[in-house]
Design a protein around this motif. Structure first.
Motif, mmCIF file in Angstrom:
data_model
loop_
_atom_site.group_PDB
_atom_site.id
_atom_site.type_symbol
_atom_site.label_atom_id
_atom_site.label_comp_id
_atom_site.label_asym_id
_atom_site.label_seq_id
_atom_site.Cartn_x
_atom_site.Cartn_y
_atom_site.Cartn_z
ATOM 1 N N ARG A 212 48.738 -44.153 34.260
ATOM 2 C CA ARG A 212 49.890 -43.503 33.085
ATOM 3 C C ARG A 212 50.983 -44.487 33.296
ATOM 4 N N PHE A 213 51.286 -45.409 34.220
ATOM 5 C CA PHE A 213 52.402 -46.470 34.056
ATOM 6 C C PHE A 213 52.119 -46.821 33.752
ATOM 7 N N VAL A 214 50.789 -48.049 34.031
ATOM 8 C CA VAL A 214 50.510 -49.350 33.196
ATOM 9 C C VAL A 214 50.379 -49.994 31.777
ATOM 10 N N PRO A 215 49.219 -49.271 31.079
ATOM 11 C CA PRO A 215 49.802 -49.605 29.879
ATOM 12 C C PRO A 215 50.500 -50.004 29.071
ATOM 13 N N PRO A 216 52.523 -50.176 29.186
ATOM 14 C CA PRO A 216 52.797 -50.668 27.840
ATOM 15 C C PRO A 216 52.547 -52.540 28.970
ATOM 16 N N TYR A 217 52.060 -52.509 29.983
ATOM 17 C CA TYR A 217 52.081 -53.747 31.302
ATOM 18 C C TYR A 217 50.602 -54.171 30.638
#
Length: 608
Positions: free
Chosen positions: A10-15
């Motif tokens: 949910r949260f890691v893809p942008p990084y």
């Protein structure tokens, strides 16, 4: 672990760029550590004169790459010993060990360096998502949720996610890589010993997993209790005047101490289980090493092992190196369990359904041209109908008033117009357009609100009046303040329009606060005005000034007035009298007095 992976997806893809770099340097660091450990074998063999074998240089292809590499490495070492002696060779190998360790620790630092933006970025994003969701949720959501608990989720729970899940990311990505690489090397060194070890490891993993599940269950309970504490603090600060007036300090203190003691016991229980992670993993690791030492030593002493004593020591060094990442991995697993409990609570906000939806193809409407209509409107908060089949019409430019006893549905009627709630039956229309066919943003841009409690912010006069109005100039703000009878007391303050008014305008009187909120509505210049008990909490002098400001504001506007003080709505074009969610009378002030029913009774009671 499944829930943890969901959070990452949910949260890691942008990084992901930082994640790939972190994984790359983790692998590099682990491989370098293996090579630095491997240097222990020749060092031990030289020190203890274990290896007396003779080595000849081998060409690539004459044997496997591993055998060729090891053979030629020993060939060059024995050659160096023959030419320069064992002491210098030891010093050279020691220097090589230092260089390898430097590169290993440097790559390990780089892996952590690229993990930091992921940790802090994900927590920042969660805070932004939660705050954005809280702002976008309808007012109805906060009638069932306690403000203190929502605040606890936005602060305590998000911090818990940061301290547990995010601080464990490095361990969760780094340690599995180390464990896999070390286990692979152990298989290459001695597959018999490693198979023996693999039988022991699942037993310790099962014991730790049982403790982790219990920890998560307790963590949910603790975070809920923290929400209760925050709610009590928020209620106490908001109601301090009443608490003191009724001498209820002892009662409030006792209630807080009871809740705080419950939280204390829960956190103790959780912390004790968390503290168990380190000693338990250390004990199980040492227990396993002792068994491996006995088993491996027995094989070597009995001449049944395929490895010599130096390789066995190297094997033990690698195995001991697995214990730290396994231990950290178990601690991270405990921390993640605790963080998942907080994530569940935060998710209740993030996954909350917003019933006030924008239509797929909204009607573009930004002005009121003819009239507002409530057509057969019915509404309920939960089970009981608050508004029952109400129909009213408000022509453009006219003022209508809603009066009645408390709980008759007046404020609810006003809240339905800007879609703070959606009607259950019937509809509200502006120039024949159902307000559900407009976006809430466009609909609310046509309206201005002045409420009984003037809601102001801990900011300057200028920013409070210009709130929500893009590009407001000082000239326009001053003009609005003059119309609202607020200019004189503003310029009398130390910094004029740049003076801070304190928390919720605590540095101002009730009348001054109300005039600031009127100035804010004047500056917005809305087509539709909603006045909800705007003068009911004021003294006579303040009411006169506020009423004058309201009359200036109401000029040439379509206005809905909710009033208990009937003297303020005598000049309304039409008055609707509400009783138990229904309109029981309608007409002008004089017409309703002549009817001699509900309205007349309300007027007589106020006269008395």
């Amino acid at each position: 672990m499944k829930d943890f992976i969901k959070i990452l997806l949910r949260f890691v893809p942008p990084y992901k760029k930082y994640l790939f770099l972190n994984i790359f340097f983790n692998i590099l660091s682990t491989v370098l550590s293996l090579f630095s450990f491997a240097l222990l074998i020749p060092i031990l063999q030289i020190l203890f004169k274990i290896n007396e074998a003779h080595y000849e240089y081998m060409q690539l292809g004459s044997a496997s790459f591993k055998d060729v590499f090891i053979n030629n490495f020993y060939y060059y070492i024995t050659l160096f010993i023959e030419n320069h002696g064992g002491a210098l060779t030891l010093m050279l190998l020691g220097a090589l060990l230092v260089v390898m360790t430097f590169f290993k620790t440097f790559t390990s630092y780089l892996s952590s360096y690229f993990m930091i933006p992921i940790r802090s970025g994900v927590v920042r994003d969660i805070r932004n998502y939660v705050f954005s969701k809280v702002v976008s949720l309808p007012i109805g959501f906060f009638t069932t949720e306690r403000k203190g608990d929502v605040m606890a989720r936005m602060t305590g729970d998000v911090s818990e996610i940061e301290n547990s899940i995010m601080s464990s990311l490095d361990m969760m990505f780094k340690n599995p890589i180390m464990i896999i690489v070390y286990l692979t090397t152990m298989f290459l060194v001695s597959w018999q010993l490693t198979l023996f070890v693999m039988v022991l490891l699942p037993i310790s993993g099962y014991i730790m997993g049982k403790v982790g599940k219990k920890l998560k269950r307790n963590s949910v309970e603790a975070q809920q209790q923290w929400g209760t504490l925050m709610a009590q603090i928020e209620e106490t600060l908001g109601g301090l005047r009443i608490i003191k007036a009724f001498n209820a300090e002892r009662k409030i203190k006792d209630r807080f101490i009871t809740a705080n003691n419950k939280f204390f016991k829960l956190t103790n229980r959780i912390s004790r289980r968390q503290a168990l992670a380190h000693p338990m993993s250390e004990f199980l690791g040492t227990f396993t090493i002792a068994i491996v030492l006995w088993y491996g030593g027995s094989l070597i002493l009995g001449g049944k092992s395929s490895i010599d004593a130096a390789s066995f020591i190297y094997y033990l060094v690698i195995f001991y190196s697995i214990i730290n990442p396994a231990k950290d991995f178990s601690k991270a697993a405990y921390a993640v369990q605790r963080g998942l409990a907080s994530m569940e609570r935060v998710d209740k906000i993030l996954s909350a359904e917003n019933p006030i939806k924008s239509p797929e193809h909204p009607v573009n409407k930004s002005s009121l041209d003819k009239k507002i209509e409530y057509r057969n409107v019915s509404f309920k908060y939960k089970t009981d109908w608050v508004i029952k089949d109400v129909s009213i019409e408000i022509p453009k430019g006219q003022t209508i008033a809603l009066v009645g006893q408390s709980g008759s549905g007046k404020s609810t009627m006003a809240d339905l117009l800007p879609r703070f709630y959606d009607v259950d039956k019937g509809g509200v229309f502006i120039d024949g357009v159902n307000i559900k066919d407009m976006t809430p943003l466009q609909l609310r841009s046509m309206m201005g609100n002045v409420n009984q409690e003037a809601i102001l912010f801990n900011d300057t006069f200028f920013n409070n009046i210009a709130f929500g109005v893009e590009g407001a100039t000082m000239e326009r703000v001053i003009e609005a303040a003059k119309i609202a009878n607020a200019h004189d007391f503003i310029i009398a303050t130390e910094n004029g329009y740049d003076t801070n008014i304190g928390d919720r305008g605590c540095r101002l009187s009730g009348g001054q606060r109300q005039r600031i909120s009127i100035a804010r509505a004047i500056l917005k210049n809305p087509a539709i005005l909603i006045l909800d008990e705007a003068t009911s909490a004021l003294d006579t002098e303040s009411e006169r000034l506020v009423q004058e400001a309201l009359e200036n504001l109401m000029k040439n506007r379509t206005t809905i007035v909710i009033a208990h003080r009937l003297s303020t709505i005598k000049d309304a074009n039409k008055i609707y009298v509400m009783h138990e969610g229904e309109i029981v009378e309608e007409g002008t002030h004089d017409e309703l007095i002549a009817l001699n029913r509900y309205y007349k009774r309300l007027v007589d009671m106020q006269k008395f």
